[in-house]
Scaffold this active site. Structure first.
Site, mmCIF file in Angstrom:
data_model
loop_
_atom_site.group_PDB
_atom_site.id
_atom_site.type_symbol
_atom_site.label_atom_id
_atom_site.label_comp_id
_atom_site.label_asym_id
_atom_site.label_seq_id
_atom_site.Cartn_x
_atom_site.Cartn_y
_atom_site.Cartn_z
ATOM 1 N N ASP A 472 0.828 -1.207 0.000
ATOM 2 C CA ASP A 472 0.000 0.000 0.000
ATOM 3 C C ASP A 472 0.869 1.266 0.000
ATOM 4 O O ASP A 472 2.073 1.217 0.301
ATOM 5 C CB ASP A 472 -0.899 -0.037 1.247
ATOM 6 C CG ASP A 472 -2.247 0.623 1.021
ATOM 7 O OD1 ASP A 472 -2.370 1.414 0.076
ATOM 8 O OD2 ASP A 472 -3.176 0.350 1.809
ATOM 9 N N ASP A 541 -10.429 2.035 -3.769
ATOM 10 C CA ASP A 541 -10.995 1.816 -2.429
ATOM 11 C C ASP A 541 -12.512 1.841 -2.479
ATOM 12 O O ASP A 541 -13.168 1.529 -1.490
ATOM 13 C CB ASP A 541 -10.523 2.918 -1.474
ATOM 14 C CG ASP A 541 -9.253 2.507 -0.748
ATOM 15 O OD1 ASP A 541 -8.747 1.406 -1.004
ATOM 16 O OD2 ASP A 541 -8.766 3.305 0.082
#
Ligand code: DGJ
Length: 721
Positions: A472, A541
């Site tokens: 990430d 997301d």
């Protein structure tokens, strides 16, 4: 032969693409970039008018100006008033004149770069032009590599400083082409956080249209790519050229239509935060750019790009391998979990047929929320109820693979790492920090930081049987100023990228069986630089199925489906608060690499049965989705109420239709399928209905859905004798 030279003409040919360059009195002129021409006679018109206010280098030839010629190199300061592709400061000025010295053809790709570049190019051919600026004593090499099975040219350049003093590069773009004057549209993939890869199409008008990132990452709001297509080009017809950059940092790409309607396209590093001091006897390589062509419209250029990315960019060992169906605990638990909860989730995942269990953020250090602990890559054994390997063994014992989340490039101020090495964060002296999610970016331009990360990450990956890593990256770069002087700080953003690629190259080659998925708050760094190391991307997301339709649609413009993670999540959706039927959530996620990201333990048995059915079905259609040719049937972008996508693979065809809002009058849609065998018969799975290929393509299938919002339907056909 892909590359041929005839006197002063250079032909770079692939399957259906030709780039033809003429060397004329030291200059490289672009004569053709488009559909393959094998019998070119050089009759293509050269701009031979005396254009007012354009600089001429030869007073006797007033018809020849850099401003009006089609070129592959945009020199600054010598009468070409368009955007340059190169600008180098030496002595008192930044004017350079690079003139042709020689050209050679070599096998393969002539590159030993620290930047990402395509693999498996042994059979390719590369044309290398060497140009020199005699005043500054600089050399410039332009590289063009082609393979015969794809309409893509791989191109980059190199500046070599042969002088005995340092020079400063202010701009060094990776690819530039003055394409034939036409009425073009430009297509870019833009958007925002949770709205990545929105397709923007607009007409090319006089002036500059530029898409760029100065975030230190490619970003959610733009993709390092543009497609230039005929104004009339459709999905299936018309010419299109895609320019892409294999780079994950600051980039720019622009199209400029000049005063006489010449069209220049270019792509490379954005120079707002970039200058590069090039010492004597050193060289600078630009990132690699790709130019992909099709005369079969946007679908054609997408399919060419998808094929190139699959065959030459995604790491070989994963490119043609089916991807595991995963369960990720993030939206199921966020930071609130302990060992028992994880094992319950894993057990339910196993029961429904999931293949990979992924433990997301929160397993390390003091990471109970997102305000702390980034950089402290040691297992929180209290939270995990023992060593990580114990948990992994329990997950493995259920027959599931195990995946783990990291955010290696970051540092929290509240972390042991920051307490020990505050200077490792990117920062400008005396200006304090600029926070984002309360975290700072580690300075990967510093080799000590890269070495530290190599050691700490390698140890975790070596000591534990990890099958998958989610990598990430949750903020962008600010306060860039760790250099000893201004020039050094200006080099930091690009040096960061070199450090990052060094790190990921080391880890992915040492742990080549681990499947890496890149993520940056979803698709904040969904680009070909990362894809060269990480075969999968968490595309957004935003896990809302309806919001995801345009994101997936936009991704397909350049990237193969197999690169894209897509998860079914809970309702109401955590980002959009929308409630969508589980069937539709499944149908949408099945248009990518299927995964789940919800608390399975809180579902009813009926819901679990539906999920088990989806997973069993996906295992059947997985090769069709992950390896198939993709066709965009209905555009789900703004204003559209529907979406449809088709995949063809071997003797199988999958078409998925989604309707967003119910309407009273029109509830039927006809889907005309693409590229089937018109004489063959196809059986609709789950029924005994047989259709001819011609019927499916020319009459189409009628989608009949009952009233109700957010509905979808899959049509899965198998060819029968
Ligand atoms: C942002 C990612 O996109 C999410 O999927 C999740 O991994 C969180 N970070 C964890 O902090």
């Amino acid at each position: 032969m892909s590359i041929t030279i005839n006197k002063n003409y250079y032909y770079i040919n692939s399957k259906e693409l030709s780039l033809i360059i003429e060397e004329r009195e030291g200059d490289l002129l672009l004569r053709h970039l488009g559909r393959k021409i094998t019998n070119y006679h050089g009759s293509n018109a050269i701009n031979e008018r005396d254009h007012a206010f354009s600089g001429q280098l030869n007073p006797d030839v007033r018809t020849y100006s850099y401003d009006t010629q089609r070129q592959v190199l945009g020199l600054h300061g010598l009468g070409d008033f368009r955007q340059p592709s190169l600008k180098i400061q030496h002595g008192v000025s930044d004017v350079t004149r690079f003139e042709f010295l020689k050209a050679e053809v070599v096998k393969g790709i002539s590159l030993e770069s620290k930047l990402p570049y395509p693999h498996s190019l042994e059979k390719a051919e590369t044309l290398i032009f060497t140009l020199v600026d005699k005043v500054a004593d600089l050399e410039l090499k332009l590289y063009y590599t082609v393979v015969e099975d794809n309409n893509t040219i791989v191109t980059y350049s190199e500046v070599i400083n042969n002088s005995n003093q340092a020079v400063v590069i202010h701009r060094a773009l990776s690819a530039m082409a003055d394409v034939p004057t036409r009425d073009y549209d430009v297509v870019t993939l833009q958007g925002a956080y949770a709205r990545e890869k929105t397709v923007r199409r607009q007409r090319v008008e006089q002036g500059i249209f530029k898409v760029a990132s100065n975030r230190g990452a490619s970003g959610h709001a733009q993709t390092p790519a543009l497609i230039l297509c005929d104004h009339e080009a459709s999905e299936g017809a018309g010419e299109a050229l895609a320019f892409q950059l294999m780079y994950s940092g600051n980039f720019q790409t622009f199209v400029q239509k000049s005063q006489i309607n010449e069209v220049r396209v270019a792509i490379g590093i954005e120079d707002e935060n970039f200058t590069w001091e090039l010492a004597s006897n050193e060289s600078f390589e630009t990132p690699v750019a790709l130019i992909t062509y099709s005369h079969q419209g946007l679908t054609g250029v997408s399919q060419e790009s998808q094929a190139f990315v699959t065959d030459y960019i995604i790491p070989k060992q994963f490119a043609h391998e089916e991807r595991p169906i995963l369960l990720n605990n993030w939206e199921a638990t966020y930071f609130d979990f302990e060992k028992e909860k994880l094992l319950e989730l894993a057990e339910d995942a196993k029961q429904v047929g999931v293949e990979l269990f992924v433990l997301d953020d929160g397993w390390f250090g003091n990471r109970f929320d997102d305000n702390r602990a980034l950089g402290d890559w040691f297992v929180n054994e209290e939270k995990l109820g023992g060593p990580l390997q114990d948990l992994i063994e329990k997950v493995h014992a259920k027959g599931l693979k195990f995946g783990l989340w990291f955010e290696p490039e970051m540092i929290s101020v509240d972390s042991d790492l920051y307490r020990t090495h505050p200077d490792w964060a990117i920062q400008v002296p005396n200006y304090g920090h600029t926070y984002s999610r309360n975290q700072l970016v580690l300075n990967l331009a510093n080799p000590d930081v890269v070495t530290y990360l190599k050691d700490v990450l390698d140890k975790i990956l070596t000591d534990n049987a990890i099958d998958y890593v989610k990598w990430d990256y949750n903020r962008n770069m600010t306060n860039i100023g760790n250099g000893a002087n201004y020039l050094e700080s200006q080099m930091q953003s690009h040096q960061y990228m070199l450090g990052l690629y060094d790190l990921v190259e080391f880890l992915t080659s040492k742990h080549e069986n681990i499947l890496f998925e890149s993520c940056s708050g979803g698709g904040g760094r969904n680009d070909l630089g990362m894809m060269r190391y990480f075969p999968q991307v968490w595309a957004s997301d935003n896990t809302d199925a309806i919001a995801r339709l345009p994101i997936q649609y936009g991704s397909s413009y350049l990237y193969p489906t197999i690169s894209m993670g897509a998860h079914v999540s809970a309702v109401p959706n955590h980002q959009m608060e929308r409630t969508t039927p589980l069937e539709t959530r499944g149908d949408v996620a099945m248009m990518g690499n299927l995964g789940y990201e919800l608390d399975l333990t809180s579902l009813t048995q009926e819901e679990k049965d539906i999920i088990a059915g989806q997973i069993a079905h996906y295992k059947d259609i997985r090769p069709v989705v992950q390896f198939g040719q993709q066709y965009r049937l209905i555009n789900p972008e703004a204003g559209s109420n529907e979406a449809a996508v088709q995949f063809n693979y071997e003797n199988k065809v999958l078409a998925t239709y989604v309707r967003v809002l119910s309407t009273v009058e029109t509830v039927e849609t006809t889907l005309k399928l693409k590229n089937l065998d018109q004489d063959a018969n196809y059986m609709l799975q789950g029924t005994d209905q047989v259709y001819s290929g011609a019927e499916l393509m020319y009459a189409g299938i009628t989608v009949v859905l009952p009233q109700g919002d957010f509905l979808s339907k899959q049509f899965y056909f198998v060819k029968v004798d």
